[in-house]
Design an enzyme around this catalytic site. Sequence first.
Site, PDB file in Angstrom:
ATOM      1  N   GLU A  66       0.781  -1.246   0.000  1.00 42.41           N
ATOM      2  CA  GLU A  66       0.000   0.000   0.000  1.00 42.41           C
ATOM      3  C   GLU A  66       0.810   1.293   0.000  1.00 42.41           C
ATOM      4  OE1 GLU A  66      -2.700  -0.473   3.283  1.00 42.41           O
ATOM      5  OE2 GLU A  66      -3.567  -2.289   2.457  1.00 42.41           O
ATOM      6  N   GLU A  93      -6.383 -10.695  -1.233  1.00 43.32           N
ATOM      7  CA  GLU A  93      -7.189 -10.504  -0.016  1.00 43.32           C
ATOM      8  C   GLU A  93      -8.674 -10.401  -0.354  1.00 43.32           C
ATOM      9  OE1 GLU A  93      -5.642  -7.219   2.259  1.00 43.32           O
ATOM     10  OE2 GLU A  93      -3.563  -7.749   1.840  1.00 43.32           O
TER      11      GLU A  93
END
Length: 627
Positions: free
Chosen positions: A154, A263
């Site tokens: 991220e 995810e």
Amino acid sequence: MRRNQLLLAIAAIMAMASNSASAQGLAEAYKDMFRIGVALNQRNVSDAQQQALVCAEFNSVTAENDMKPQLTQPREGVFTWGGADSIANFCRQHGIKMRGHCLVWHNQIGQWIYTDSLGQPATKELVLQRIRRHIKTIVERYKDVCYCWDVVNEAITDDVNAECPYRQSRLYQICGDDFIREAFRAAREADPDALLFYNDYNECDPVKRDRIAQMVSSMKADGVPIDGIGMQAHYNIHYPSADLLEAAIEKYSAIVPHLHVTEMDIRIDHNRGGDLLTVQQGGVDATGGEMQQLLQQQERQYASLFEVLRRHADVIDCVTFWNLGDRDSWLGADKLPLPFDVNYRPKHLYTIIRDMQSTEQVGVDQRAAERPDPNFHIYLCFGQSNMEGAARLEAEDMEGVSERFLMMAAADMPQQGRKTGQWYTAAPPLCREHTGLTPVDYFGRTMVESLPDSIRVGVIVVAIGGCHIETYMTDSIDAYRQRAPQWMLPALEAYANNPYMRLMHLARLARTQGQIKGILLHQGESNTGDAAWAQKVKTVYERLLKDIYMTADEVPLLAGEVVRANGEGVCVAMNRQIDALPRTVRTAHVISSEGCTNGPDRLHFDAAGYRLLGRRYAETMLQLLRR
Ligand code: XIL
């Protein structure tokens, strides 16, 4: 111990029965496409029923939290392994491979990293040094069980209006993008075999998607070892559309050879993304009828996104669900985002995903759904100009090509009406539109002549005149392209500037259709005098095997000698290294060029030379098949 095992086995059987599921779990149903993974917490690995469910359904595991920086190194130099070890040991015991998650992230990282021993703000050098140490320690510890790592998590901003593409985290403020570069380098050093991923959410949003793609491709061009992009896939029932997902996959797969969906969850409310601050907000307040509708929408969304994933099974290696059952969901159980419910029972959704049939779809998906044909033998061929085919085709070469000898176009060939990824009868040219006769032509002819009529032989040829072996090395191709001479660019372009990736993707596709039996190499001229050549060939060969999920014993490497011209060949010195290749690559076999005639440049064979050399490749291969 034995009693425990017995209880476990019983629990497993009970769980399977109560699952109504089936002889085959998700992992089994998807075994020819990609791994199916799950994120696990401590409870999941200490409860027998949940353990059994994991073993029955999944073949990849991610630790939901336990391998993160904060949990593994809460204070400088103090490593706490309890949680990570218990998940790793569960996987070791059951032979399940792990996705390591994650090495560097602005969340869940010990705040100590930002302060030096005197309480002053840490310098860039100190932060980088701490990152390197952390990575080395943890990657080495789980080398045996982690096949890949989310190295950086991220790092791209969600702010579409921001000028700077990077998230303005403290890591970024102190180190700039060097924390990303250094992290990947350190991870490669700690485990050269692990696949290294950049992982992010909102990865289908066009602005963020393009920023991720741009960051990864420019870092790769600088030699930063990034193997893959992790698409977190925290979605909802409205977003993203199948088209957006597909566009992201296409964009990313042009840059890296590996995509993982890391995810996945599809929540039934409007929230989305992976931002920890907002993700638990919102809630589901629906009456019975409305709830029914939401669940149906969710099923449609899962089905339509899975259809896209299945269609791209040639680039996607793994799809991981974020949590085992709704009870565990980090979003809160009321978002009902997973295929298993709060009691770990499979929902209708589970059955839809598991039993999806590729109905109307064409292309990869449909073929992948068929069983690979054991009588279709496939050979991957790569190299430089003598593999590309430098001799002019003669009439005899155009005639008599058996329909049992096929070629898969590795680049579009408009003149021949051939499209990348499709099979055609193997009339030359086999490499690209304007290439000539190659050793592969008579390799294939000889193979079909010698093998029973029931066997078909397919070849895939990727070759670039004048290229070094480095062209096929995933870590150096981008840098290589920058230095490549002008005349080489169109050939590189024909393979979207990454010939290895083209070959690998097509090999994965071919693997769903037939049996890959061998790899033919003709390369070396451009590396004449390079003492590390054999080692480099080994790297490419092993990477390719790994990427197509095969072993050296299943897929031998046949490497041809270069032009001899009675000792006057321009690169004849290279033959010493080629002859020695089996010392470095145990399953390599050398094809002699003795007596293979050449053209006036003493670099390329002539047509007769290619024919003879090609037959010799076949003779060696036939011997190996007989073993
Ligand atoms: C989440 C976990 O699921 C939660 O238990 C934890 O409190 C916060 O982190 N992106 C990631 C994951 O890469 O590591 C995050 O996991 C979810 C978002």
